[in-house]
Design an enzyme around this catalytic site. Structure first.
Site, PDB file in Angstrom:
ATOM      1  N   TYR A 209      -2.243  -0.418  10.974  1.00 41.47           N
ATOM      2  CA  TYR A 209      -2.314  -1.118   9.681  1.00 41.47           C
ATOM      3  C   TYR A 209      -1.089  -0.812   8.824  1.00 41.47           C
ATOM      4  O   TYR A 209      -0.404  -1.725   8.349  1.00 41.47           O
ATOM      5  CB  TYR A 209      -3.596  -0.717   8.936  1.00 41.47           C
ATOM      6  CG  TYR A 209      -3.543  -1.045   7.459  1.00 41.47           C
ATOM      7  CD1 TYR A 209      -3.577  -2.367   7.010  1.00 41.47           C
ATOM      8  CD2 TYR A 209      -3.413  -0.032   6.500  1.00 41.47           C
ATOM      9  CE1 TYR A 209      -3.503  -2.660   5.645  1.00 41.47           C
ATOM     10  CE2 TYR A 209      -3.347  -0.323   5.148  1.00 41.47           C
ATOM     11  CZ  TYR A 209      -3.385  -1.642   4.724  1.00 41.47           C
ATOM     12  OH  TYR A 209      -3.305  -1.931   3.379  1.00 41.47           O
TER      13      TYR A 209
ATOM     14  N   LYS B 118       1.966  -3.235   7.435  1.00 40.83           N
ATOM     15  CA  LYS B 118       2.289  -3.433   6.015  1.00 40.83           C
ATOM     16  C   LYS B 118       3.736  -3.002   5.741  1.00 40.83           C
ATOM     17  O   LYS B 118       4.445  -3.650   4.955  1.00 40.83           O
ATOM     18  CB  LYS B 118       1.326  -2.640   5.123  1.00 40.83           C
ATOM     19  CG  LYS B 118      -0.101  -3.160   5.101  1.00 40.83           C
ATOM     20  CD  LYS B 118      -0.255  -4.563   4.520  1.00 40.83           C
ATOM     21  CE  LYS B 118      -0.022  -4.622   3.025  1.00 40.83           C
ATOM     22  NZ  LYS B 118      -0.362  -5.963   2.468  1.00 40.83           N
TER      23      LYS B 118
ATOM     24  N   THR C 135       0.821  -1.217   0.000  1.00 40.84           N
ATOM     25  CA  THR C 135       0.000   0.000   0.000  1.00 40.84           C
ATOM     26  C   THR C 135       0.852   1.263   0.000  1.00 40.84           C
ATOM     27  O   THR C 135       1.999   1.251   0.484  1.00 40.84           O
ATOM     28  CB  THR C 135      -0.891  -0.014   1.261  1.00 40.84           C
ATOM     29  OG1 THR C 135      -1.521   1.251   1.402  1.00 40.84           O
ATOM     30  CG2 THR C 135      -0.084  -0.267   2.535  1.00 40.84           C
ATOM     31  N   ASP C 136       0.250   2.362  -0.471  1.00 41.56           N
ATOM     32  CA  ASP C 136       0.949   3.657  -0.400  1.00 41.56           C
ATOM     33  C   ASP C 136       0.971   4.205   1.025  1.00 41.56           C
ATOM     34  O   ASP C 136       1.716   5.146   1.321  1.00 41.56           O
ATOM     35  CB  ASP C 136       0.307   4.676  -1.360  1.00 41.56           C
ATOM     36  CG  ASP C 136      -1.157   4.984  -1.065  1.00 41.56           C
ATOM     37  OD1 ASP C 136      -1.744   4.385  -0.133  1.00 41.56           O
ATOM     38  OD2 ASP C 136      -1.732   5.832  -1.784  1.00 41.56           O
ATOM     39  N   GLU C 137       0.159   3.611   1.927  1.00 43.51           N
ATOM     40  CA  GLU C 137       0.089   4.154   3.296  1.00 43.51           C
ATOM     41  C   GLU C 137       1.397   3.983   4.055  1.00 43.51           C
ATOM     42  O   GLU C 137       1.607   4.623   5.082  1.00 43.51           O
ATOM     43  CB  GLU C 137      -1.062   3.500   4.067  1.00 43.51           C
ATOM     44  CG  GLU C 137      -2.405   3.804   3.449  1.00 43.51           C
ATOM     45  CD  GLU C 137      -3.590   3.598   4.372  1.00 43.51           C
ATOM     46  OE1 GLU C 137      -3.396   3.441   5.590  1.00 43.51           O
ATOM     47  OE2 GLU C 137      -4.721   3.593   3.860  1.00 43.51           O
TER      48      GLU C 137
HETATM   49  P1  NAD Z   1      -9.665  -7.469   1.988  1.00 41.79           P
HETATM   50  O1  NAD Z   1      -9.699  -7.164   3.452  1.00 41.79           O
HETATM   51  O2  NAD Z   1     -10.872  -7.205   1.165  1.00 41.79           O
HETATM   52  O3  NAD Z   1      -9.283  -9.007   1.765  1.00 41.79           O
HETATM   53  C1  NAD Z   1      -8.256  -9.639   2.494  1.00 41.79           C
HETATM   54  C2  NAD Z   1      -8.379 -11.135   2.236  1.00 41.79           C
HETATM   55  O4  NAD Z   1      -7.313 -11.797   2.934  1.00 41.79           O
HETATM   56  C3  NAD Z   1      -9.691 -11.741   2.752  1.00 41.79           C
HETATM   57  O5  NAD Z   1     -10.229 -12.616   1.788  1.00 41.79           O
HETATM   58  C4  NAD Z   1      -9.269 -12.491   3.999  1.00 41.79           C
HETATM   59  O6  NAD Z   1     -10.096 -13.616   4.282  1.00 41.79           O
HETATM   60  C5  NAD Z   1      -7.865 -12.912   3.644  1.00 41.79           C
HETATM   61  N1  NAD Z   1      -7.008 -13.149   4.816  1.00 41.79           N
HETATM   62  C6  NAD Z   1      -6.893 -12.381   5.919  1.00 41.79           C
HETATM   63  N2  NAD Z   1      -6.022 -12.938   6.775  1.00 41.79           N
HETATM   64  C7  NAD Z   1      -5.578 -14.084   6.198  1.00 41.79           C
HETATM   65  C8  NAD Z   1      -4.656 -15.079   6.584  1.00 41.79           C
HETATM   66  N3  NAD Z   1      -4.014 -15.025   7.755  1.00 41.79           N
HETATM   67  N4  NAD Z   1      -4.424 -16.113   5.743  1.00 41.79           N
HETATM   68  C9  NAD Z   1      -5.092 -16.196   4.555  1.00 41.79           C
HETATM   69  N5  NAD Z   1      -5.983 -15.286   4.144  1.00 41.79           N
HETATM   70  C10 NAD Z   1      -6.213 -14.233   4.957  1.00 41.79           C
HETATM   71  O7  NAD Z   1      -8.397  -6.667   1.426  1.00 41.79           O
HETATM   72  P2  NAD Z   1      -8.203  -5.957   0.016  1.00 41.79           P
HETATM   73  O8  NAD Z   1      -8.743  -4.598   0.092  1.00 41.79           O
HETATM   74  O9  NAD Z   1      -8.617  -6.883  -1.055  1.00 41.79           O
HETATM   75  O10 NAD Z   1      -6.604  -5.840   0.008  1.00 41.79           O
HETATM   76  C11 NAD Z   1      -5.795  -6.895  -0.508  1.00 41.79           C
HETATM   77  C12 NAD Z   1      -4.334  -6.499  -0.354  1.00 41.79           C
HETATM   78  O11 NAD Z   1      -4.089  -5.285  -1.067  1.00 41.79           O
HETATM   79  C13 NAD Z   1      -3.905  -6.240   1.089  1.00 41.79           C
HETATM   80  O12 NAD Z   1      -2.606  -6.754   1.261  1.00 41.79           O
HETATM   81  C14 NAD Z   1      -3.909  -4.721   1.214  1.00 41.79           C
HETATM   82  O13 NAD Z   1      -2.977  -4.290   2.163  1.00 41.79           O
HETATM   83  C15 NAD Z   1      -3.508  -4.326  -0.197  1.00 41.79           C
HETATM   84  N6  NAD Z   1      -3.983  -3.015  -0.659  1.00 41.79           N
HETATM   85  C16 NAD Z   1      -5.318  -2.690  -0.548  1.00 41.79           C
HETATM   86  C17 NAD Z   1      -5.750  -1.467  -1.055  1.00 41.79           C
HETATM   87  C18 NAD Z   1      -7.215  -1.053  -0.980  1.00 41.79           C
HETATM   88  O14 NAD Z   1      -7.542   0.095  -1.314  1.00 41.79           O
HETATM   89  N7  NAD Z   1      -8.139  -1.928  -0.583  1.00 41.79           N
HETATM   90  C19 NAD Z   1      -4.846  -0.583  -1.651  1.00 41.79           C
HETATM   91  C20 NAD Z   1      -3.495  -0.951  -1.731  1.00 41.79           C
HETATM   92  C21 NAD Z   1      -3.079  -2.178  -1.239  1.00 41.79           C
HETATM   93  O1  DAU Z   2      -4.159   3.903   0.360  1.00 43.99           O
HETATM   94  C1  DAU Z   2      -4.371   2.518   0.273  1.00 43.99           C
HETATM   95  C2  DAU Z   2      -5.203   2.049   1.433  1.00 43.99           C
HETATM   96  O2  DAU Z   2      -6.527   2.521   1.215  1.00 43.99           O
HETATM   97  C3  DAU Z   2      -5.201   0.540   1.616  1.00 43.99           C
HETATM   98  O3  DAU Z   2      -3.896   0.114   1.927  1.00 43.99           O
HETATM   99  C4  DAU Z   2      -6.163   0.118   2.721  1.00 43.99           C
HETATM  100  O4  DAU Z   2      -6.230  -1.300   2.786  1.00 43.99           O
HETATM  101  C5  DAU Z   2      -7.540   0.673   2.406  1.00 43.99           C
HETATM  102  O5  DAU Z   2      -8.408   0.381   3.478  1.00 43.99           O
HETATM  103  C6  DAU Z   2      -7.467   2.179   2.191  1.00 43.99           C
HETATM  104  O6  DAU Z   2      -7.196   2.873   3.421  1.00 43.99           O
HETATM  105  P1  DAU Z   2      -7.975   4.220   3.805  1.00 43.99           P
HETATM  106  O7  DAU Z   2      -7.937   4.395   5.264  1.00 43.99           O
HETATM  107  O8  DAU Z   2      -7.506   5.358   2.962  1.00 43.99           O
HETATM  108  O9  DAU Z   2      -9.446   3.792   3.273  1.00 43.99           O
HETATM  109  P2  DAU Z   2     -10.912   3.990   3.887  1.00 43.99           P
HETATM  110  O10 DAU Z   2     -11.859   3.575   2.818  1.00 43.99           O
HETATM  111  O11 DAU Z   2     -11.044   3.395   5.239  1.00 43.99           O
HETATM  112  O12 DAU Z   2     -10.999   5.569   4.040  1.00 43.99           O
HETATM  113  C7  DAU Z   2     -10.799   6.438   2.939  1.00 43.99           C
HETATM  114  C8  DAU Z   2     -10.884   7.862   3.465  1.00 43.99           C
HETATM  115  O13 DAU Z   2     -12.248   8.122   3.848  1.00 43.99           O
HETATM  116  C9  DAU Z   2     -10.051   8.104   4.702  1.00 43.99           C
HETATM  117  O14 DAU Z   2      -9.554   9.432   4.655  1.00 43.99           O
HETATM  118  C10 DAU Z   2     -11.042   7.978   5.851  1.00 43.99           C
HETATM  119  C11 DAU Z   2     -12.337   8.446   5.241  1.00 43.99           C
HETATM  120  N1  DAU Z   2     -13.574   7.823   5.748  1.00 43.99           N
HETATM  121  C12 DAU Z   2     -13.638   6.468   5.763  1.00 43.99           C
HETATM  122  C13 DAU Z   2     -14.780   5.830   6.213  1.00 43.99           C
HETATM  123  C14 DAU Z   2     -14.845   4.320   6.272  1.00 43.99           C
HETATM  124  C15 DAU Z   2     -14.654   8.611   6.136  1.00 43.99           C
HETATM  125  O15 DAU Z   2     -14.606   9.856   6.089  1.00 43.99           O
HETATM  126  N2  DAU Z   2     -15.788   7.976   6.590  1.00 43.99           N
HETATM  127  C16 DAU Z   2     -15.884   6.621   6.652  1.00 43.99           C
HETATM  128  O16 DAU Z   2     -16.943   6.107   7.100  1.00 43.99           O
END
Ligand code: NAD
Ligand code: DAU
Length: 354
Positions: A160, A164, A134-136
């Site tokens: 989180y 990561k 992630t970019d975080e």
């Molecule tokens: P998600 O939470 O939707 O899915 C995570 C999956 O991993 C689930 O299916 C869960 O059951 C599985 N999991 C959790 N713990 C596990 C374990 N110990 N063993 C096996 N499986 C396990 O997450 P996502 O949003 O699809 O993100 C996927 C990946 O991409 C993550 O590594 C996250 O950090 C990264 N990422 C997410 C975003 C985003 O915006 N969602 C952005 C950048 C990077």
């Molecule tokens: O940047 C990549 C990341 O983006 C991933 O690594 C994470 O897995 C993913 O969860 C996401 O993190 P964020 O914290 O940025 O995503 P989230 O959707 O939780 O929130 C996006 C923005 O919106 C953040 O500034 C918080 C805000 N927010 C979020 C929720 C859930 C609100 O204002 N209200 C809300 O109810």
């Protein structure tokens, strides 16, 4: 054969569906099915021999050794993680267990397997461990600061992002110390089909349609850089195919938007596509709530490395991607109901055993 971990989650399931739409190379999907894992995301693959699902934990070393020996993959793509920042604030234990210890166990299993691959047939040289991050990990940007490049220092601020960041460092170390052929991608915020309605965009669509409040943290002027999930998946395929071993690649779509603007766009699209019965605007449901502790103010990705080196470009703009996303949630009310009711867990039990 490739191994995908976390393939029942949001991005992992999109990745597997896209992969098998464009290739007949089978996928072993190892997923623990936490609250975020939804095997129903992959219902379209029921009976498809190219998708092998195993319910299990990336921290389970004996299971990993057995699966790698049996399926002999040419690559492992590690999506499995605890992914939600708010949950990591309320309790970080699972984030440490999966994101750090789990990644460590997966790296160790991959290393043992990779070292046992025959050198002569090229299998060892061809093997890849691709870690999805992630970019975080880069922390928070000032409003006018340049976007994150791959050389930006790691400054994670939430439990989180710290977990990561730790996993990224382990991946790097397994390459530098042990020679494991790794690739790491650091992507910005994803949105699109099958996203669990706890993340901003999915939550706002689902809450709006249910007539509930749309909780905007603080002033809503925090900025995220949004990427449609299919574009993230195409970038990962490109990095897997052509990325240079040991390198990291930032992935983003040049779509910086303030949270409040995102919520307003969603409301306006819903006003157009699913008008409220009372004729009012969904914007009336926007509610400002207490800010997230330690809330990062801005993320932005400089994606020039993957664009110039690997020729990757996102296919969607924010305007096209958000329209597709809203349309998907409107046409998948059953999926939303299933996720909310827990019915998919029963479905999982009948498919794979509890
Ligand atoms: P998600 O939470 O939707 O899915 C995570 C999956 O991993 C689930 O299916 C869960 O059951 C599985 N999991 C959790 N713990 C596990 C374990 N110990 N063993 C096996 N499986 C396990 O997450 P996502 O949003 O699809 O993100 C996927 C990946 O991409 C993550 O590594 C996250 O950090 C990264 N990422 C997410 C975003 C985003 O915006 N969602 C952005 C950048 C990077
Ligand atoms: O940047 C990549 C990341 O983006 C991933 O690594 C994470 O897995 C993913 O969860 C996401 O993190 P964020 O914290 O940025 O995503 P989230 O959707 O939780 O929130 C996006 C923005 O919106 C953040 O500034 C918080 C805000 N927010 C979020 C929720 C859930 C609100 O204002 N209200 C809300 O109810």
């Amino acid at each position: 054969m490739i191994v995908v971990t976390g393939g029942a989650g949001f991005i992992g399931s999109n990745f597997i569906l896209d992969w098998l739409a464009g290739s007949d190379e089978p996928v072993l999907n190892l997923d623990k099915l936490t609250y975020a894992g939804n095997a129903a995301n992959l219902a379209a693959l029921a009976g498809d021999a190219r998708h092998v699902f195993v319910r299990g934990d990336i921290g389970d070393a004996p299971l990993l050794a057995r699966l790698l020996a049996e399926y002999k993959p040419r690559a492992i793509i590690n999506f499995a993680a605890e992914s939600h920042v708010d949950r990591s604030i309320h309790g970080a234990e699972d984030f440490i267990a999966t994101n750090i210890v789990g990644t460590f166990r997966l790296l160790e299993a991959a290393r043992a397997y990779w070292m046992g691959l025959p050198e002569g047939e090229g299998a060892r040289a061809a093997f890849r461990f691709l870690h999805v991050s992630t970019d975080e990990v880069y922390g928070s940007l000032a409003p006018v600061a340049p976007a994150f490049t791959e050389r930006h220092p790691y400054e994670p601020n939430s439990p989180y992002s710290a977990s990561k960041a730790a996993s990224d460092h382990l991946v790097r170390a397994w390459h530098h110390t042990h020679g494991l052929p790794v690739l790491t991608t650091n992507c910005s915020n994803n949105y699109g089909p099958y996203q669990f309605p706890e993340k901003l965009i999915a939550l706002m669509i689902v809450n709006a349609l249910a007539g509930g409040p749309l909780p905007v943290y603080g002033d809503g002027q925090q900025v995220r850089d949004w990427l449609y999930v299919a574009d993230h998946c195409s970038a990962i395929r490109r990095v897997l195919a052509a990325g240079r071993v040991g390198e990291t690649y930032n992935i983003g779509g040049h779509n910086e938007r303030a949270n409040l603007d995102i919520v307003r766009v969603i409301c306006d699209l819903l006003d157009e596509c699913a008008p409220r019965a009372d004729g009012g605007s969904y914007r009336a449901q926007i509610t400002h709530v207490t800010d997230r502790p330690g809330h990062d103010r801005r993320y932005a990705i400089d994606a020039r490395k993957i664009e110039h080196e690997l020729g990757w470009r996102p296919a969607e703009t924010f305007d096209t991607g958000i329209r597709k996303t809203v349309a998907w949630y409107l046409s998948h009310a059953d999926w939303v109901r299933g996720v909310q009711s827990g019915a998919y867990r029963d479905w999982v039990a009948t498919q794979y055993g509890a």
